[in-house]
Structures are given as C-alpha cells and as structure tokens.
Design a protein around this motif. Structure first.
Motif, PDB file in Angstrom:
ATOM      1  N   ASN A   7      -8.350   5.294  -8.526  1.00  0.00           N
ATOM      2  CA  ASN A   7      -8.921   4.558  -7.390  1.00  0.00           C
ATOM      3  C   ASN A   7      -9.654   5.489  -6.436  1.00  0.00           C
ATOM      4  O   ASN A   7     -10.758   5.189  -5.959  1.00  0.00           O
ATOM      5  CB  ASN A   7      -7.801   3.825  -6.636  1.00  0.00           C
ATOM      6  N   TYR A   8      -9.048   6.622  -6.127  1.00  0.00           N
ATOM      7  CA  TYR A   8      -9.698   7.581  -5.232  1.00  0.00           C
ATOM      8  C   TYR A   8     -10.988   8.106  -5.851  1.00  0.00           C
ATOM      9  O   TYR A   8     -12.028   8.189  -5.180  1.00  0.00           O
ATOM     10  CB  TYR A   8      -8.744   8.735  -4.927  1.00  0.00           C
ATOM     11  N   ALA A  68     -11.218  -3.585  -1.912  1.00  0.00           N
ATOM     12  CA  ALA A  68     -10.235  -2.952  -1.034  1.00  0.00           C
ATOM     13  C   ALA A  68      -9.823  -3.895   0.099  1.00  0.00           C
ATOM     14  O   ALA A  68      -8.633  -4.015   0.424  1.00  0.00           O
ATOM     15  CB  ALA A  68     -10.794  -1.653  -0.467  1.00  0.00           C
ATOM     16  N   VAL A  69     -10.786  -4.581   0.691  1.00  0.00           N
ATOM     17  CA  VAL A  69     -10.491  -5.531   1.770  1.00  0.00           C
ATOM     18  C   VAL A  69      -9.641  -6.684   1.250  1.00  0.00           C
ATOM     19  O   VAL A  69      -8.674  -7.120   1.894  1.00  0.00           O
ATOM     20  CB  VAL A  69     -11.806  -6.051   2.399  1.00  0.00           C
ATOM     21  N   LEU A 117      -2.617   0.996   2.679  1.00  0.00           N
ATOM     22  CA  LEU A 117      -3.486   1.706   1.750  1.00  0.00           C
ATOM     23  C   LEU A 117      -3.151   1.333   0.309  1.00  0.00           C
ATOM     24  O   LEU A 117      -4.051   1.137  -0.520  1.00  0.00           O
ATOM     25  CB  LEU A 117      -3.355   3.217   1.938  1.00  0.00           C
ATOM     26  N   THR A 118      -1.864   1.213  -0.007  1.00  0.00           N
ATOM     27  CA  THR A 118      -1.461   0.887  -1.373  1.00  0.00           C
ATOM     28  C   THR A 118      -2.005  -0.470  -1.798  1.00  0.00           C
ATOM     29  O   THR A 118      -2.503  -0.630  -2.915  1.00  0.00           O
ATOM     30  CB  THR A 118       0.072   0.898  -1.488  1.00  0.00           C
ATOM     31  N   THR A 119      -1.926  -1.446  -0.929  1.00  0.00           N
ATOM     32  CA  THR A 119      -2.434  -2.769  -1.287  1.00  0.00           C
ATOM     33  C   THR A 119      -3.953  -2.764  -1.403  1.00  0.00           C
ATOM     34  O   THR A 119      -4.514  -3.437  -2.275  1.00  0.00           O
ATOM     35  CB  THR A 119      -1.991  -3.815  -0.254  1.00  0.00           C
ATOM     36  N   ALA A 120      -4.629  -1.989  -0.526  1.00  0.00           N
ATOM     37  CA  ALA A 120      -6.090  -1.888  -0.632  1.00  0.00           C
ATOM     38  C   ALA A 120      -6.485  -1.239  -1.956  1.00  0.00           C
ATOM     39  O   ALA A 120      -7.408  -1.691  -2.639  1.00  0.00           O
ATOM     40  CB  ALA A 120      -6.647  -1.097   0.542  1.00  0.00           C
ATOM     41  N   ILE A 156      -8.643  -2.341  -5.450  1.00  0.00           N
ATOM     42  CA  ILE A 156      -9.632  -1.535  -6.165  1.00  0.00           C
ATOM     43  C   ILE A 156      -9.229  -1.386  -7.628  1.00  0.00           C
ATOM     44  O   ILE A 156     -10.076  -1.425  -8.526  1.00  0.00           O
ATOM     45  CB  ILE A 156      -9.772  -0.148  -5.495  1.00  0.00           C
ATOM     46  N   THR A 157      -7.910  -1.231  -7.882  1.00  0.00           N
ATOM     47  CA  THR A 157      -7.441  -1.129  -9.261  1.00  0.00           C
ATOM     48  C   THR A 157      -7.868  -2.345 -10.065  1.00  0.00           C
ATOM     49  O   THR A 157      -8.342  -2.228 -11.200  1.00  0.00           O
ATOM     50  CB  THR A 157      -5.903  -1.003  -9.298  1.00  0.00           C
ATOM     51  N   ALA A 158      -7.687  -3.526  -9.490  1.00  0.00           N
ATOM     52  CA  ALA A 158      -8.103  -4.747 -10.180  1.00  0.00           C
ATOM     53  C   ALA A 158      -9.604  -4.744 -10.422  1.00  0.00           C
ATOM     54  O   ALA A 158     -10.082  -5.114 -11.507  1.00  0.00           O
ATOM     55  CB  ALA A 158      -7.692  -5.965  -9.357  1.00  0.00           C
ATOM     56  N   ALA A 159     -10.361  -4.323  -9.398  1.00  0.00           N
ATOM     57  CA  ALA A 159     -11.814  -4.281  -9.560  1.00  0.00           C
ATOM     58  C   ALA A 159     -12.231  -3.273 -10.617  1.00  0.00           C
ATOM     59  O   ALA A 159     -13.232  -3.483 -11.318  1.00  0.00           O
ATOM     60  CB  ALA A 159     -12.474  -3.938  -8.228  1.00  0.00           C
ATOM     61  N   VAL A 160     -11.465  -2.177 -10.756  1.00  0.00           N
ATOM     62  CA  VAL A 160     -11.788  -1.155 -11.745  1.00  0.00           C
ATOM     63  C   VAL A 160     -11.796  -1.744 -13.149  1.00  0.00           C
ATOM     64  O   VAL A 160     -12.614  -1.364 -13.996  1.00  0.00           O
ATOM     65  CB  VAL A 160     -10.795   0.024 -11.642  1.00  0.00           C
ATOM     66  N   VAL A 161     -10.892  -2.690 -13.425  1.00  0.00           N
ATOM     67  CA  VAL A 161     -10.887  -3.334 -14.732  1.00  0.00           C
ATOM     68  C   VAL A 161     -12.226  -4.038 -14.970  1.00  0.00           C
ATOM     69  O   VAL A 161     -12.818  -3.961 -16.047  1.00  0.00           O
ATOM     70  CB  VAL A 161      -9.724  -4.334 -14.848  1.00  0.00           C
TER      71      VAL A 161
END
Length: 458
Positions: free
Chosen positions: A63-64, A179-180, A367-370, A374-379
C-alpha cells in the motif's frame, strides 16, 4: 528454519543475509509481465512458499509503495528486504530486483543497434508474454481472495478497476478515493475490518516469522537527515559529473536531468509516463525514430524487471546516435547507465526514508482502515494492469472508444493472435492445474515460442 516464529539474530537479520540474497536473485529472474507479474512472484515466493512475511504485512508494505512515484514492485522489494535484513537488505533486494533486467536489456539494446530487431528475441517474447498472463491471473485470484474479505471491499476493488479501465481516471485519484472510503468504512462500518485481526485469517498458514521479529528500525530525525542527504547526493552527483566533464548542453546532461525528473512523476507505474517519454524522446530530442518506442517497449517487456526499464533503451539508442566526442558504444553505455541510475535511486530513497514511519503507524486504526481501502483498490489496479497486458499480447490492434466520460480500449477481434492465445491457455493449465512454478512455466512457454516460430519459418 523451524516452524516456530523466528526471532531476530544478533546482528538484526531475521533471515540469514546470504539466504535472502539467493531468494531475491531467484525472484529477480522471474519478474516478467510488469508490476502485476512482479507482485505475483513476490506474493508466491515470500508469502506462500517461504512464509517469511505475513499477508497483512505484505499488503501494508505494498500500500505504501503504491503511493510512491516509480515502479511499485521494485519499491516493494526494497521495503521487504529492509524488513528482513535492515538497510543492507533493502539495498540488496532492490538492486537484485533490477539487475538481471538491466543486463538483459543492455544486451538487447546493443543487438538492436547493431543488427536491428532480433528474430530470436521476438520468438522468445511470443512465448513469455502469454505465460505472464497466467501468472498475473494467479496474482489477481490469490491477492483478491485474501484481501477482499468483505463484500464492501469487493465493491471498492471493482470500482477501482472500472475507474481505471473504463473511465481512465488518474491513478492517484483512484488511490486517494480508496483511502477515503476505507477510512469512512472504519468509522461507519467497523465490522468490515473485524475479521482482519490475525494473519492466519488471510493465509493458509501463519508466517514463520512473527511481526515483532521483523526488522523495524525506529524513525529518528538523525537517520532521516542522513538518508535524505546521502540519497539526494547519490541521485544527482553523476548528473553534475557529466555536466562538468561534457558540458551542460551534452546529451548526457540532458538525459540525466530529463529522466531524473521523470522518475518522480511516474505515479501509477510505467504506463502512466511512457507516452510523455516517447513524445519527448522522438519529437523534442530526436533520440528515437517514430515507432522505435514500441520496439523498445517490446524488448523491455521480454526481460525481467520493471517496465520503466525501457528508458534505458531510449538512452542507449539516443546516446549511440548522438555521441558527441565519444565513441558511439561508449556513449551508449554511459547514457544507459546514467539513466538507469537516476531512475532507480529515488526508489531506494523514498522507501528507506519513509518505511520506519509507516511501520510505526501500523497500529493506527484510522491509517489501517485507509490502507485497507487502498489494499482493495490494489486488486482492481492489478486487474487493470492484467487487462492492459492481455490486450497488447493477445491482439494485434485495439481501438479507443470515447463516449462522454468513458475511455475504453477494446480489442479488434479479427486481430487476435492464435499462437499467443494457445500458449496462454497452456500456461494457465500448467499454473492452475499442474501447479508448476512460475520459473518452470516461463521456461516451458519460452521454448514453445521458439518452437512455434521455427515451425512457422519452415
């Protein structure tokens, strides 16, 4: 290593450094197919097979890296190398990740300049590219199965894919929106994240190395200043050197400054900046002839390592044709190495500078939830990379359909490539059915590409 959670060695390594080097070298030889294929290889090797890092820690690092300019897969290698072996581990992992590609593309660039396009390279690529599609498909399935653990996260992933593939929205905007959304879900629907408390929920087996055993150098102002000063010096010192030796108007100074600037605007991967690089290289600087960027891209795609490596081809050809007072071959080598240096040094700088702070914030709920968003979007991002690669591999030509906000690239079905389609099916069978390793599958498909090309020439 035993199945018990590892503890740090006395010198700070959680994995013996030489053992880690061997694994990173093995990974580097399999990194075909752009960021999707490269992330897939690291996922399979480090999370699934070696179990050196848990799925959540892997995704946290990814994510980072997705937020940074530059090749995210190579930056992910630096980050995980740092977690396993400290700063020297990050430097080694990131260097080995690109080294085979640098050498291979350097050789292919020299062959291209000397002899034109190589039939052997074309044949190998005809086998490798379709195989990579199967590797990428496996990555989408594996990462998706483990990251999309709630239907709302599936919605985020699908929305990210549609935003990129159908509407052509900018990559940073998609990641920021994800992230939002993740942050908002954390506040309004915390049950979405309740089942993500343990790594063993996301993986078939827990990692061999506990999270708290991984190297996590605490952030400090002294360390940050030292890395920043050292990184910036190393980044620009070669450009200053060639400017002093050859003059500010030399091709080496121009290439150094141009590609150093391009390195910090490549959000969303290489594809996001290739059009800009191609336009400047052809129309402004005259380094390449029209159409040569596509050939360089094909060479870069047929070698391991980040696709942004194509800039090395651009610099090699450009410097060879405009050598100034140098021998053309010496100029080509200097231009290629200089461009590679200024392209990848920022990757090490951004990761080594920011990783300790990102690690310190791992326990921050907001931050973890944001980052989960992003993790979901990465897929969806990986799936979009896979679509782009599939369209350019399986079809001779595509058309861009524009209707209002829709910017959708569709294949011309009549231009399908039967050979590539056949090898894709074979590669998928080898990976999903026969459970072959990535490297073994790539080797078999490369041989198939050579064999089919030889038969076609008879």
């Amino acid at each position: 290593m035993s199945r018990e959670h590892a503890t740090p060695a006395a010198h700070g390594d959680v994995i013996p450094f030489r053992k880690a080097l061997r694994v990173w070298l093995t990974i580097s030889l399999q990194t075909f197919g752009g960021p999707a294929g490269q992330i897939a290889v690291m996922q399979r090797t480090l999370v699934d097979e070696k179990r050196w890092i848990g799925q959540r820690r892997f995704l946290h690092a990814l994510n980072y890296c997705m937020l940074l300019p530059g090749p995210e897969a190579q930056q992910l290698a630096v980050y995980i190398g740092w977690l396993l072996n400290g700063t020297r581990g990050g430097l080694a992992a990131g260097t080995l990740f690109v080294l085979p590609g640098v050498i291979a593309l350097l050789i292919l660039s020299a062959i291209y300049v000397a002899f034109g396009e190589s039939g052997v390279v074309t044949a190998l690529f005809a086998g490798l590219a379709p195989a990579v599609l199967a590797v990428v498909a496996q990555a989408v399935v594996r990462v998706g199965r483990r990251a999309l653990t709630h239907r709302l996260l599936v919605v985020v992933a699908v929305a990210a894919f549609v935003a990129l593939a159908v509407f052509g929205l900018p990559f940073p905007a998609v990641v920021a929106a994800a992230a939002v959304i993740g942050w908002a879900l954390g506040r309004l629907a915390p049950s979405v994240f309740a089942h993500r408390a343990e790594d063993d929920v996301l993986t078939e087996a827990p990692p061999l190395i506990a999270d708290d055993a991984l190297h996590a150098e605490p952030p400090s102002r002294t360390r940050a200043v030292r890395i920043l000063v050292t990184g910036v010096f190393l980044w620009f010192a070669p450009v200053v050197a060639v400017s002093t030796i050859f003059g500010t108007n030399s091709i080496f100074t121009t290439q150094g400054t141009f590609f150093a600037g391009a390195a910090v605007v490549t959000f969303g991967g290489a594809y996001a900046v290739l059009a800009y690089v191609a336009q400047r290289a052809v129309e402004v600087y005259g380094w390449l002839a029209p159409g040569e960027m596509a050939r360089g891209l094909a060479l870069a795609e047929s070698t391991p390592g980040p696709l942004i490596m194509v800039v090395q081809f651009v610099a090699f050809v450009g410097a060879y044709r405009h050598p100034g007072d140098l021998d053309p071959w010496a100029a080509a080598l200097l231009g290629a190495f200089l461009t590679t240096w200024v392209t990848f040094i920022p990757c090490f700088l951004f990761v080594l500078l920011g990783a300790p702070y990102i690690e310190r914030l791992r326990g921050n709920h907001a931050l973890t939830t944001a980052l989960t968003g992003i993790t979901a979007a990465v897929v969806g991002v990986i799936a979009n990379h896979a679509l782009y690669f599939a369209l350019n591999t399986l079809f001779e030509s595509t058309t861009l359909t524009e209707w209002g906000p829709v910017h959708l690239r569709l294949p011309e079905l009549a231009s399908i490539r039967p050979l590539e389609l056949s090898i894709t099916v074979i590669a998928a069978a080898l990976i999903f059915w026969r459970r072959w390793s990535v490297l073994r599958t790539l080797g078999a498909c490369a041989i198939l590409g050579l064999a089919f090309s030889a038969l076609a020439a008879i």
